[in-house]
Design a protein around this motif. Structure first.
Motif, mmCIF file in Angstrom:
data_model
loop_
_atom_site.group_PDB
_atom_site.id
_atom_site.type_symbol
_atom_site.label_atom_id
_atom_site.label_comp_id
_atom_site.label_asym_id
_atom_site.label_seq_id
_atom_site.Cartn_x
_atom_site.Cartn_y
_atom_site.Cartn_z
ATOM 1 N N LEU A 1 -6.883 -2.951 4.659
ATOM 2 C CA LEU A 1 -6.893 -4.402 4.492
ATOM 3 C C LEU A 1 -5.962 -5.034 5.528
ATOM 4 O O LEU A 1 -5.026 -4.386 6.006
ATOM 5 C CB LEU A 1 -6.402 -4.769 3.083
ATOM 6 C CG LEU A 1 -7.322 -4.352 1.933
ATOM 7 C CD1 LEU A 1 -6.592 -4.523 0.599
ATOM 8 C CD2 LEU A 1 -8.601 -5.180 1.935
ATOM 9 N N ALA A 2 -6.203 -6.317 5.826
ATOM 10 C CA ALA A 2 -5.344 -7.015 6.799
ATOM 11 C C ALA A 2 -3.893 -6.984 6.323
ATOM 12 O O ALA A 2 -3.617 -7.148 5.142
ATOM 13 C CB ALA A 2 -5.813 -8.460 6.937
ATOM 14 N N TYR A 3 -2.986 -6.770 7.277
ATOM 15 C CA TYR A 3 -1.575 -6.714 6.902
ATOM 16 C C TYR A 3 -0.736 -7.554 7.855
ATOM 17 O O TYR A 3 -1.202 -7.995 8.906
ATOM 18 C CB TYR A 3 -1.057 -5.258 6.883
ATOM 19 C CG TYR A 3 -1.273 -4.523 8.182
ATOM 20 C CD1 TYR A 3 -2.437 -3.794 8.401
ATOM 21 C CD2 TYR A 3 -0.320 -4.561 9.207
ATOM 22 C CE1 TYR A 3 -2.641 -3.120 9.596
ATOM 23 C CE2 TYR A 3 -0.520 -3.893 10.398
ATOM 24 C CZ TYR A 3 -1.687 -3.173 10.592
ATOM 25 O OH TYR A 3 -1.892 -2.521 11.776
ATOM 26 N N SER B 1 2.473 -0.113 2.197
ATOM 27 C CA SER B 1 1.604 -0.718 1.169
ATOM 28 C C SER B 1 2.066 -2.136 0.803
ATOM 29 O O SER B 1 1.306 -2.907 0.239
ATOM 30 C CB SER B 1 1.614 0.156 -0.088
ATOM 31 O OG SER B 1 2.956 0.327 -0.505
ATOM 32 N N GLU B 2 3.312 -2.466 1.148
ATOM 33 C CA GLU B 2 3.847 -3.783 0.753
ATOM 34 C C GLU B 2 3.540 -4.890 1.753
ATOM 35 O O GLU B 2 3.904 -6.038 1.531
ATOM 36 C CB GLU B 2 5.375 -3.709 0.600
ATOM 37 C CG GLU B 2 5.842 -2.915 -0.606
ATOM 38 C CD GLU B 2 7.364 -2.748 -0.582
ATOM 39 O OE1 GLU B 2 8.075 -3.762 -0.579
ATOM 40 O OE2 GLU B 2 7.823 -1.595 -0.547
ATOM 41 N N ILE B 3 2.930 -4.550 2.879
ATOM 42 C CA ILE B 3 2.750 -5.599 3.892
ATOM 43 C C ILE B 3 1.313 -6.146 3.947
ATOM 44 O O ILE B 3 0.981 -6.930 4.819
ATOM 45 C CB ILE B 3 3.227 -5.154 5.298
ATOM 46 C CG1 ILE B 3 2.387 -4.005 5.842
ATOM 47 C CG2 ILE B 3 4.693 -4.765 5.274
ATOM 48 C CD1 ILE B 3 2.696 -3.701 7.325
ATOM 49 N N GLU B 4 0.479 -5.722 2.986
ATOM 50 C CA GLU B 4 -0.871 -6.288 2.903
ATOM 51 C C GLU B 4 -0.806 -7.802 2.733
ATOM 52 O O GLU B 4 0.000 -8.303 1.947
ATOM 53 C CB GLU B 4 -1.570 -5.731 1.664
ATOM 54 C CG GLU B 4 -2.571 -4.690 1.976
ATOM 55 C CD GLU B 4 -3.032 -3.971 0.712
ATOM 56 O OE1 GLU B 4 -3.094 -4.602 -0.358
ATOM 57 O OE2 GLU B 4 -3.306 -2.777 0.819
ATOM 58 N N LEU B 5 -1.674 -8.519 3.442
ATOM 59 C CA LEU B 5 -1.642 -9.984 3.336
ATOM 60 C C LEU B 5 -2.304 -10.463 2.049
ATOM 61 O O LEU B 5 -1.842 -11.421 1.413
ATOM 62 C CB LEU B 5 -2.337 -10.606 4.555
ATOM 63 C CG LEU B 5 -1.568 -10.471 5.863
ATOM 64 C CD1 LEU B 5 -2.445 -10.841 7.055
ATOM 65 C CD2 LEU B 5 -0.319 -11.347 5.848
ATOM 66 N N LYS B 6 -3.411 -9.839 1.670
ATOM 67 C CA LYS B 6 -4.160 -10.220 0.465
ATOM 68 C C LYS B 6 -4.639 -8.952 -0.212
ATOM 69 O O LYS B 6 -5.104 -8.043 0.481
ATOM 70 C CB LYS B 6 -5.411 -11.041 0.820
ATOM 71 C CG LYS B 6 -5.215 -12.169 1.801
ATOM 72 C CD LYS B 6 -4.753 -13.405 1.099
ATOM 73 C CE LYS B 6 -4.643 -14.565 2.059
ATOM 74 N NZ LYS B 6 -3.725 -15.578 1.570
ATOM 75 N N PRO B 7 -4.608 -8.907 -1.546
ATOM 76 C CA PRO B 7 -5.140 -7.708 -2.208
ATOM 77 C C PRO B 7 -6.675 -7.683 -2.139
ATOM 78 O O PRO B 7 -7.305 -8.714 -1.906
ATOM 79 C CB PRO B 7 -4.667 -7.884 -3.661
ATOM 80 C CG PRO B 7 -4.432 -9.344 -3.823
ATOM 81 C CD PRO B 7 -4.075 -9.892 -2.470
ATOM 82 N N GLN B 8 -7.215 -6.520 -2.370
ATOM 83 C CA GLN B 8 -8.683 -6.342 -2.339
ATOM 84 C C GLN B 8 -9.390 -7.401 -3.186
ATOM 85 O O GLN B 8 -10.407 -7.972 -2.767
ATOM 86 C CB GLN B 8 -9.003 -4.948 -2.903
ATOM 87 C CG GLN B 8 -10.450 -4.581 -2.847
ATOM 88 C CD GLN B 8 -10.751 -3.714 -1.631
ATOM 89 O OE1 GLN B 8 -10.023 -2.765 -1.365
ATOM 90 N NE2 GLN B 8 -11.785 -4.056 -0.905
ATOM 91 N N ARG C 1 -13.550 -14.239 -3.427
ATOM 92 C CA ARG C 1 -14.091 -15.302 -2.557
ATOM 93 C C ARG C 1 -15.448 -14.933 -1.965
ATOM 94 O O ARG C 1 -15.964 -15.626 -1.097
ATOM 95 C CB ARG C 1 -13.079 -15.624 -1.428
ATOM 96 C CG ARG C 1 -12.005 -16.533 -1.958
ATOM 97 C CD ARG C 1 -10.677 -16.338 -1.297
ATOM 98 N NE ARG C 1 -9.670 -17.062 -2.070
ATOM 99 C CZ ARG C 1 -9.105 -16.595 -3.171
ATOM 100 N NH1 ARG C 1 -9.434 -15.396 -3.644
ATOM 101 N NH2 ARG C 1 -8.215 -17.314 -3.834
ATOM 102 N N GLY C 2 -15.985 -13.843 -2.412
ATOM 103 C CA GLY C 2 -17.316 -13.435 -1.969
ATOM 104 C C GLY C 2 -17.357 -12.988 -0.509
ATOM 105 O O GLY C 2 -18.419 -12.998 0.115
ATOM 106 N N ILE C 3 -16.192 -12.601 0.044
ATOM 107 C CA ILE C 3 -16.166 -12.177 1.460
ATOM 108 C C ILE C 3 -16.505 -10.681 1.545
ATOM 109 O O ILE C 3 -15.896 -9.869 0.849
ATOM 110 C CB ILE C 3 -14.777 -12.465 2.085
ATOM 111 C CG1 ILE C 3 -14.487 -13.971 2.036
ATOM 112 C CG2 ILE C 3 -14.702 -11.923 3.513
ATOM 113 C CD1 ILE C 3 -13.091 -14.361 2.450
ATOM 114 N N THR C 4 -17.460 -10.355 2.394
ATOM 115 C CA THR C 4 -17.811 -8.941 2.590
ATOM 116 C C THR C 4 -16.852 -8.355 3.612
ATOM 117 O O THR C 4 -16.756 -8.846 4.737
ATOM 118 C CB THR C 4 -19.250 -8.812 3.146
ATOM 119 O OG1 THR C 4 -20.103 -9.549 2.295
ATOM 120 C CG2 THR C 4 -19.694 -7.374 3.209
#
Ligand SMILES: Cc1cc2nc3c(=O)[nH]c(=O)nc-3n(C[C@H](O)[C@H](O)[C@H](O)COP(=O)(O)OP(=O)(O)OC[C@H]3O[C@@H](n4cnc5c(N)ncnc54)[C@H](O)[C@@H]3O)c2cc1C
Length: 410
Positions: A40-42, A58-65, A71-74
């Motif tokens: 995921l983006a971090y 693991s703490e630097i992820e910008l948004k969780p899964q 938001r329906g983003i693929t």
């Protein structure tokens, strides 16, 4: 029906763009984000803290899964986009699939510059851009190992700090006569050098690397003046270049980066670029704040608002090797400007404010950067600062409530 919108790159600009767009026009677009990194983006800015062991990766992820899903983003991460066909309006992926788009946003970031010097291919020569690089650095440079960092700009110093905190013996080689010359004036650079050296990091200025030596792996670095420095690993951090090959191969205009206009649109209609891969009015920004501003403007435009991006005031607000540093605008001071200086080396505080025609045009702060964003606002707005000039250097709290100064007769 939702319009298919594809974002290539799953980094800081892409994540901010997805956030801004979903706040404004959720449902209008069917968004797919393609990211080469298998995660995921971090927050890339925190990589040196990860390297230093201060923060877990693991703490630097910008948004969780779940945020992306809700938001329906693929999300297609761990998958490289290999080609764009602007006519057919498709993006080819490394796994053989193809994604159709009506709008495309390129957010492919930058690549580390690799100098053309002998020895660059030796095992133990590492760049510093993503989480994979951190695994490699940890693997190659443990506590007690000798590491040479080539480059005394932001990235090199961040790498040096992380490595030193992890117990490595670090030497930074910098080509210029002062550290971070693109962000700091000579005085602030000297103070930064002292602060970095106090952390046990050796700094060698005016050091021009001739080669990285070693039989089967890195053993040392030789400078053009003949000096050699022993090393078990070398981290190369001499700069970045926009990652624009995908656009160039698709026939989209590329100079130093992917050229965009004030609508953040490339030379190909409906194809946009934001973040470090984009070149706007001749500038490729290498910092996160302009990437966020571009993401916001593009989201506004794709939501139907007629806004434009006019460029960003170059500002750097950083914690370099644990020290707060801020610079913005014309901090070196062109001819005809005036300077207000406040310096207390004992306290480790230095402020330089550059004024032209009664307006703040640049600032450098070292140590105490609490008022950095306020100074940046003054620079951006071009506000008249004469009424608070006496106390400007002492910060917002004093300056905004100070009586107007008495001007001395010339
Ligand atoms: C160690 C470090 C410290 C930093 N510190 C600071 C700081 O203190 N302050 C600051 O302002 N900035 C800092 N920066 C810079 C900041 O991280 C960048 O400005 C920011 O990440 C730019 O965002 P971006 O989305 O344009 O690029 P990136 O965040 O690099 O994202 C681009 C993404 O696109 C992906 N990609 C590329 N090509 C493809 C493809 N063909 N297909 C699919 N995916 C692709 C890449 O893998 C990457 O994940 C730092 C950078 C580093 C490396």
């Amino acid at each position: 029906m939702s319009e298919p919108l594809v974002v290539i790159g799953n980094g800081m600009a892409a994540a901010r763009f997805a956030d801004e767009l979903s706040k404004r026009a959720l449902g209008r677009y069917a968004i797919a984000v393609v990211g080469e990194e298998p995660r995921l983006a971090y927050n890339r800015v925190l990589l040196s803290s990860v390297l230093a062991g201060e923060v877990a990766s693991s703490e630097i992820e910008l948004k969780p899964q779940a945020w992306w899903r809700d938001r329906g983003i693929t999300l297609r991460y761990g998958c490289r986009a290999t080609a764009i066909d602007p006519q057919a309006r498709t993006v080819a992926l490394a796994d053989g699939r193809s994604l159709p788009f009506s709008r495309l946003v390129l957010a492919t970031g930058s690549l580390p510059i690799r100098p053309q010097i002998p020895g660059m291919g030796l095992p133990g020569v590492i760049t510093f851009r993503d989480i994979n690089d951190i695994w490699t650095i940890w693997h190659r440079a443990g506590a007690g190992d000798r590491v040479v960092v080539i480059g005394g700009g932001l990235l090199g110093l961040e790498a040096a700090y992380g490595l030193a905190k992890a117990g490595a013996r670090v030497t930074v080689l910098h080509l210029m006569d002062r550290l971070m010359e693109r962000q700091l004036d000579a005085q602030a650079a000297r103070m930064l050098q002292r602060a970095v050296e106090r952390k046990g990091i050796e700094i060698v200025l005016e050091a021009d690397t001739a080669e990285i030596s070693g039989a089967h792996r890195v053993e040392g670095v030789t400078l053009k003046d003949g000096r050699t420095i022993a090393a078990d690993a070398v981290v190369v951090a001499i700069g970045i270049r926009a990652n624009a090959d995908l656009a160039r191969d698709a026939g989209i205009a590329v100079k130093r980066g992917i050229v965009v206009d004030d609508a953040l649109e490339t030379s190909s209609a409906g194809i946009h670029a934001i973040g470090e891969c984009a070149e706007h009015r001749g500038i490729c920004y290498g910092l996160v704040e302009p990437a966020h501003e571009q993401a916001r403007v593009l989201a506004d435009r794709l939501a139907g608002r007629d806004v434009h991006y006019a460029g960003s005031v170059l500002a750097t607000n950083l914690k370099v090797s644990g020290v707060n540093v801020f610079s913005a605008g014309d901090f070196l001071g062109a001819d005809g400007t005036e300077e207000i200086l406040l310096s207390d080396p004992g306290l480790g505080v230095y402020k330089k404010l550059v004024i032209a025609d009664g307006r703040l045009v640049g600032a450098v702060l070292f140590g105490d950067t609490a008022d950095g964003l306020w100074y940046l606002e003054l620079i951006r707005s071009g506000a008249d600062i004469e009424s608070m000039r006496n106390d400007l250097a002492f910060g917002r709290a004093l300056a905004e409530h100070a009586p107007a100064p008495t001007r001395l007769a010339a």
